[in-house]
Scaffold this active site. Structure first.
Site, mmCIF file in Angstrom:
data_model
loop_
_atom_site.group_PDB
_atom_site.id
_atom_site.type_symbol
_atom_site.label_atom_id
_atom_site.label_comp_id
_atom_site.label_asym_id
_atom_site.label_seq_id
_atom_site.Cartn_x
_atom_site.Cartn_y
_atom_site.Cartn_z
ATOM 1 C CG ASP A 51 -2.071 0.969 1.153
ATOM 2 O OD1 ASP A 51 -2.466 1.742 0.519
ATOM 3 O OD2 ASP A 51 -3.817 0.353 0.405
ATOM 4 C CG HIS A 96 -5.595 3.421 0.576
ATOM 5 N ND1 HIS A 96 -4.662 2.517 0.916
ATOM 6 C CD2 HIS A 96 -6.652 3.325 0.426
ATOM 7 C CE1 HIS A 96 -6.176 1.436 -0.626
ATOM 8 N NE2 HIS A 96 -6.865 2.218 -0.215
ATOM 9 C CB SER A 121 -9.671 0.088 -0.691
ATOM 10 O OG SER A 121 -8.617 0.615 -1.766
#
Length: 777
Positions: free
Chosen positions: A150, A217, A554
């Site tokens: 990520d 994220h 996600s």
């Protein structure tokens, strides 16, 4: 479909598109150099050594030009990424031992909009009433390691504290790399590994030289999968409760492969290669190619890396993508990947509109409105504020330069946001605010169950049905007034779960004979940890956020990664396919109203929406029976897709000596791969289809008898032979056949769905199926 959100999201998309076009142009122009990935299949049998053909080929490339090499792959598989010309790439592709050569394209993160939209349905469980039973399971998974590919991690977050955790597992071979803003002391017994990979195309906006997250994220995903228990977590008081990951005692290893503008395939493969050598148990990837690319498996870095990870005993969990609700939009479709769709949870962020006369209209959104609760602010429909000479449709949509600021100033403005592909909701807010508007009500059916964050500006979404009442009030009142209330979090919202509008849908674009996605999990309005220096998400007068709310597949992916880690810790000898089977066959298809799960539009969800159903947390730990998909199954899948025997033998680490692709390989045979679901194409109605499956008894009861039940759609006859499976011992394997035939002798007009369930009174093992008359090619 274009997703409407804020400008940051569209900047991200445009950067991805520009990058992809640059890659494509470089590949098309023989005189230009681009980064290509040279994939050479399985790694050498000796750890950390290069295969001879790998070393020779790489050496020949390096002799031609300095600084050519970008990455070398040697642990889990063989190959390298290098800056070469298209002509060189074509030449290398013909060399012995080379499976494929393809451009280093850029993939994308699977959040729906951008970082100020923030809402997931995360593996972070918000428990407003934590109890000792929940905490008693904290030791489960303490030796399980979840690797996450990520944007990096914010190690100072309380979600990554290592309180009461035992020593790092001795089998761990990974490391915490040093960088200007990161060193080994940032790791602990929770965050045990952190690596980063430079972008193969270095730009000012894409520097991955540090494991520290600058986007948010990766931090959000990591805490969703395996965050430690943190009391009193909230988004500025909203969704307050105890936050913890799906497997709070698992360890985390972060592999930074993405920046805000996407994720390079060469870096993703490098991370897979390292993760295999490091010793992770689960790999979680909330990223993938956009569905319109329809990327081939031989040039898909995620499919390639995942194949070798699974071959080394690692379960790989990936997000399905956010290009729903379009058909055939699901990505990460390889059968060795566990592909996750996104659903809502039973929490709703409501910002209601109050009209004159105190009529309340339900709204959706996160804002900290400073307006009074009483409806005393002038209300106007945007089309009535049309600027002279402007188009009425543009004014209705609150498009730029379409409204008269004298008519907007000091008012709450109602704007259409249905079917407008030109301007985002965020752009409309900016326009209204710039003209002096004090609030905005957006009419939007698609996004009305996914709450965006608007800071202190009063903004909310209503659906078309409710908008009729608002517009009727405006049209019938000489002086319409309203207010927008600040957001409240409503719990026990019904119905939930529902499949999110953005969640990518099946069938697979590659073959209709494997059902994708595999499973659904919470992916809407998810609260999880965030980077500690993000001022862009901070409403006026408030401190920087520590936890954020965002949405996307996600967010769904790490929920399932956490469940997989827990299942692995409870059943350490299970293969990746056994864990996948356990998760799929114990899924639920009903919501909190004891009715079938629906999509966000209210229609009954199908396996194309949610695969086997919504993931459960306890069922996968004791599934009763599992479908184990072997390496030979996967190799046959590649045969059926058209690869030859020599190419396939180069790919696998271990392969039977007598393996050869079946002489009559074709797509139809994919249906007979020992998968936990069944998908059939080319069903004519005149000929039957025979499908075989094998199950393994893992219930622990030794002797046991399972009986079958079938839920078949109208017009389809489904016969299971035998209809009972009698096991005499644990880990015994038994096979059965399923014969599909038509009761009408006519072709299907549409794809139909059903299920096959085996039960022994203690366990229920359910497999969904889909039957289609369309071609599977």
């Amino acid at each position: 479909m274009i997703m409407k959100g804020n400008p940051i999201f569209f900047l991200f998309c445009s950067l991805f598109l520009v990058s992809f076009l640059e890659d494509t142009e470089a590949a098309q122009a023989g005189t230009n150099y681009g980064v290509y990935i040279v994939y050479m299949g399985a790694a050498a049998s000796t750890s950390d050594s290069l295969r001879d053909d790998h070393a020779q080929l790489m050496s020949s490339v390096l002799r031609r030009k300095e600084n050519t090499l970008v990455h070398t792959y040697r642990h889990g598989f063989s190959g390298f990424a290098a800056r070469i010309s298209e002509e060189e790439a074509r030449s290398i592709a013909q060399k012995p031992g080379v499976v494929s050569v393809f451009p280093d394209t850029q993939l994308e993160l699977h959040t729906t909009r951008s970082w100020d939209f923030l809402k997931y349905q995360t593996s972070v469980k918000i428990d407003s009433k934590p109890n000792t039973d929940n905490e008693s399971s904290s030791s489960v998974g303490s030796d399980t390691i979840i690797g996450i590919l990520d944007t990096g991690i914010w190690p100072e977050s309380e979600s990554f504290n290592d309180k009461d955790m035992g020593p790092i597992p001795s089998r761990w071979k990974g490391t915490c790399v040093k960088a200007d803003d990161f060193n080994s002391s940032n790791c602990n017994r929770k965050l045990i590994g952190a690596r980063s990979y430079d972008d193969s195309v270095v730009t000012a906006t894409a520097k991955l030289h540090t494991p520290r997250d600058t986007v948010g994220h990766g931090t959000h995903v990591a805490s969703t999968a395996a965050g430690s228990t943190v009391a009193s977590a909230s988004y500025y008081g909203l969704a307050s409760g105890t936050a913890k990951g799906g497997s709070p005692s698992s360890r985390i290893a972060m592999y930074t492969v993405c920046a805000s503008n996407g994720c390079r395939g060469s870096a993703i493969l490098a991370a897979f290669d390292d993760a295999i050598a490091d010793g992770v148990d689960v790999l979680s990837l909330s990223l993938g190619a956009p569905s319109y690319l329809r990327i081939d498996l031989k040039s898909d870095p995620i499919a390639i890396g995942a194949f070798h990870a699974v071959d080394h005993g690692i379960i790989v969990v990936c997000s399905a993508g956010n290009d729903g609700p379009n058909s055939e939009s699901v990505v990460n479709i390889a059968p060795w990947i566990l592909t996750v769709a996104a659903s809502t949870i039973d929490r709703d962020f409501q910002s209601n509109v109050v009209l004159g006369g105190n009529k309340v209209i339900k709204g959706e959104g996160i804002n900290f409105s400073p307006l009074k609760n009483s409806p005393e602010y002038p209300l106007i429909y945007a089309k009535y504020a049309k600027k002279s000479g402007a188009n009425e449709d543009e004014a209705r949509n609150c498009n730029p330069d379409s409204m008269d600021n004298n008519l907007i100033k000091g008012k709450i403005v109602v704007c259409n946001n249905v079917g407008d592909q030109d301007y985002t909701a965020r752009g409309k807010i900016v326009e209204v605010k710039g003209l002096g508007g004090i609030g905005i009500v957006l009419i939007d059916d698609q996004s009305s169950r996914v709450a965006s964050t608007y800071g202190s500006f009063p903004a909310t979404l209503i659906n078309s049905n409710d908008s009729a009442e608002v517009l009727s009030y405006i049209n019938s009142s000489s002086k319409p007034v309203a207010t927008i209330l600040p957001t409240v979090a409503v719990t026990e919202y019904k119905p939930a779960p529902a499949i999110a509008y953005f969640s990518a849908r099946g069938p697979s674009y590659d073959t209709m004979n494997i059902l994708k996605p595999d499973i659904a999990a919470p992916g809407v309005d998810i609260l999880a940890a965030w980077i500690g220096n993000d001022k862009s998400q901070t409403p006026q007068g408030k401190e920087s956020i520590l936890y954020n709310v965002i949405s996307g597949t996600s967010m769904a992916c790490p929920h399932v990664s956490g469940v997989a880690a827990t299942a692995k810790s409870q059943n350490p000898t299970w293969s990746p396919s056994a864990i996948k089977s356990a998760i799929m066959t114990t899924a639920t298809q009903t919501n909190n109203m004891k009715a079938p799960i629906t999509t966000d539009s209210g229609s009954i969800a199908t396996p194309y929406d949610y695969g086997a159903g919504e993931v459960t947390t306890s069922g996968p730990l004791q599934p009763g029976l599992v479908y184990e998909t072997s390496t030979t199954d996967y190799l046959n899948y590649l045969c059926y897709l058209g690869l030859d025997t020599d190419g396939i033998k180069a790919i696998a680490k271990t392969i039977p000596n007598d393996f050869a692709c079946p002489k009559d390989s074709n797509n139809d045979y994919i249906s007979n791969i020992n998968y936990p679901s069944i998908a059939i194409s080319k069903f004519s109605g005149t000929a039957s289809k025979n499908i075989s499956r094998t199950v393994t008894n893992v219930g622990g009861d030794g002797k046991t008898v399972y009986a079958v039940s079938v839920d078949a759609p109208s017009g389809i006859v489904v016969k299971v032979i035998p209809d009972q499976l009698t096991f005499t011992k644990n880990n015994e394997k038994l096979s059965y056949q399923v014969i599909f035939s038509s009761s009408t002798a006519t072709s299907l007009k549409e794809d139909v769905f059903g299920s096959i369930t085996w039960t022994n009174g203690k366990f229920k093992v359910r497999s969904p199926f889909v039957v289609s008359s369309k071609s599977g090619d």
